[in-house]
Design an enzyme around this catalytic site. Structure first.
Site, PDB file in Angstrom:
ATOM      1  N   ASP A   1       0.871  -1.184   0.000  1.00 27.91           N
ATOM      2  CA  ASP A   1       0.000   0.000   0.000  1.00 27.91           C
ATOM      3  C   ASP A   1       0.908   1.235   0.000  1.00 27.91           C
ATOM      4  OD1 ASP A   1       0.890   0.279   2.611  1.00 27.91           O
ATOM      5  OD2 ASP A   1      -1.103   0.307   3.532  1.00 27.91           O
ATOM      6  N   HIS A   2       0.306   2.405   0.150  1.00 28.60           N
ATOM      7  CA  HIS A   2       1.071   3.658   0.100  1.00 28.60           C
ATOM      8  C   HIS A   2       2.193   3.686   1.144  1.00 28.60           C
ATOM      9  CE1 HIS A   2      -2.262   3.993   2.892  1.00 28.60           C
ATOM     10  NE2 HIS A   2      -1.572   4.896   3.567  1.00 28.60           N
TER      11      HIS A   2
ATOM     12  N   GLY B   1      -1.738  -5.492   8.842  1.00 27.60           N
ATOM     13  CA  GLY B   1      -3.004  -5.462   8.089  1.00 27.60           C
ATOM     14  C   GLY B   1      -2.937  -6.357   6.862  1.00 27.60           C
TER      15      GLY B   1
ATOM     16  N   ARG C   1       7.310   0.957   8.133  1.00 27.36           N
ATOM     17  CA  ARG C   1       7.437   1.804   9.320  1.00 27.36           C
ATOM     18  C   ARG C   1       8.090   1.039  10.478  1.00 27.36           C
ATOM     19  NH1 ARG C   1       1.257   4.170   8.659  1.00 27.36           N
ATOM     20  NH2 ARG C   1       1.718   5.466   6.841  1.00 27.36           N
TER      21      ARG C   1
ATOM     22  N   GLY D   1       2.410  -0.479   6.263  1.00 28.11           N
ATOM     23  CA  GLY D   1       3.116   0.274   7.292  1.00 28.11           C
ATOM     24  C   GLY D   1       3.732  -0.651   8.338  1.00 28.11           C
ATOM     25  N   THR D   2       2.958  -1.648   8.762  1.00 27.63           N
ATOM     26  CA  THR D   2       3.421  -2.575   9.802  1.00 27.63           C
ATOM     27  C   THR D   2       3.587  -4.010   9.320  1.00 27.63           C
ATOM     28  OG1 THR D   2       1.136  -3.066  10.398  1.00 27.63           O
ATOM     29  CG2 THR D   2       2.216  -1.266  11.606  1.00 27.63           C
ATOM     30  N   GLY D   3       2.949  -4.360   8.229  1.00 26.26           N
ATOM     31  CA  GLY D   3       2.897  -5.755   7.762  1.00 26.26           C
ATOM     32  C   GLY D   3       1.717  -6.502   8.358  1.00 26.26           C
TER      33      GLY D   3
ATOM     34  N   ASN E   1       6.308 -23.507   8.862  1.00 25.47           N
ATOM     35  CA  ASN E   1       4.889 -23.192   8.599  1.00 25.47           C
ATOM     36  C   ASN E   1       4.511 -23.275   7.130  1.00 25.47           C
ATOM     37  OD1 ASN E   1       5.654 -20.427  10.719  1.00 25.47           O
ATOM     38  ND2 ASN E   1       4.742 -22.342  11.422  1.00 25.47           N
TER      39      ASN E   1
ATOM     40  N   ARG F   1       1.113 -30.452  10.927  1.00 24.44           N
ATOM     41  CA  ARG F   1       0.550 -29.255  11.570  1.00 24.44           C
ATOM     42  C   ARG F   1      -0.040 -28.292  10.533  1.00 24.44           C
ATOM     43  NH1 ARG F   1       5.943 -29.492  15.254  1.00 24.44           N
ATOM     44  NH2 ARG F   1       5.211 -31.183  16.587  1.00 24.44           N
TER      45      ARG F   1
ATOM     46  N   HIS G   1       5.990 -31.100  10.561  1.00 23.75           N
ATOM     47  CA  HIS G   1       5.478 -29.764  10.222  1.00 23.75           C
ATOM     48  C   HIS G   1       4.359 -29.853   9.192  1.00 23.75           C
ATOM     49  CE1 HIS G   1       8.685 -28.227  12.640  1.00 23.75           C
ATOM     50  NE2 HIS G   1       9.603 -28.815  11.879  1.00 23.75           N
TER      51      HIS G   1
HETATM   52  C1  RB5 Z   1      -1.716   2.781   6.584  1.00 25.89           C
HETATM   53  O1  RB5 Z   1      -1.754   3.990   7.283  1.00 25.89           O
HETATM   54  C2  RB5 Z   1      -1.486   1.626   7.548  1.00 25.89           C
HETATM   55  O2  RB5 Z   1      -2.571   1.495   8.409  1.00 25.89           O
HETATM   56  C3  RB5 Z   1      -1.241   0.357   6.782  1.00 25.89           C
HETATM   57  O3  RB5 Z   1      -0.173   0.531   5.919  1.00 25.89           O
HETATM   58  C4  RB5 Z   1      -0.878  -0.872   7.594  1.00 25.89           C
HETATM   59  O4  RB5 Z   1       0.158  -0.617   8.463  1.00 25.89           O
HETATM   60  C5  RB5 Z   1      -1.976  -1.594   8.210  1.00 25.89           C
HETATM   61  O5  RB5 Z   1      -1.784  -2.636   8.851  1.00 25.89           O
END
Ligand code: RB5
Length: 154
Positions: free
Chosen positions: A11-12, A73, A112, A69-71, A102, A139, A136
């Site tokens: 994403d962005h 979502g 981020r 941003g975090t991986g 896995n 599982r 494995h």
């Molecule tokens: C976008 O702002 C952020 O929410 C998305 O990239 C992600 O980190 C969601 O899990």
């Protein structure tokens, strides 16, 4: 795993890092199949996760990479797909073990959260590891059985 291509999406919030990962994959002789997004303009990560998962479900590539941003979502959205095992990782041990234990088919991480050097190491650890099978496999089969049962009830 010896692969010649891999599906990749972001994403962005993961766009800048995805560009670096794509360069790295090309240097390794692996063709990146980029399903977007293609800029830092705001977009919704579940749509991109869906596009990467479809490519794996359709057999276009065996493995995928998702960056937001975090991986987190991305991994949540990807894991709603049948046959998809997506792992959000921010250390190389987990990136390797999620293949060997896995049989994960999608690696997720966050721009981020991890820097470029670590991100490229995550990618290499994930791609270069092979599923060990054996106990494995049993599982992973249990995960698949849960998935099948849940979809039947859904
Ligand atoms: C976008 O702002 C952020 O929410 C998305 O990239 C992600 O980190 C969601 O899990």
């Amino acid at each position: 795993m010896k692969i010649s291509k891999i599906t990749i999406g972001c994403d962005h919030a993961g766009y800048e890092l995805k560009c670096k990962v794509i360069e790295h994959l090309k240097e390794r002789g692996i063709e990146p199949i980029d399903v977007g997004t293609h800029s830092t303009a705001s977009c919704d990560y579940p749509a991109i996760a869906h596009a990467v998962c479809k490519n794996i479900q359709d057999g276009v590539t065996e493995l995928g990479i998702l960056i937001c941003g975090t991986g987190i979502g991305m991994s949540m959205a990807a894991n709603k797909h049948r046959g998809i095992r997506a792992a959000a990782c921010s250390d190389t041990f987990s990136a390797r073990l999620t293949r060997t234990h896995n049989d994960a088919n999608i690696l997720c991480f966050g721009e981020r959260v991890v820097g470029m050097g670590l991100a490229l190491d995550l990618v290499d650890n994930f791609i270069d590891a092979d599923f060990e099978g054996g106990k494995h496999q049993r599982r992973v089969d249990m995960i698949t059985a849960i998935e099948t049962e849940e979809m039947k009830n859904g």
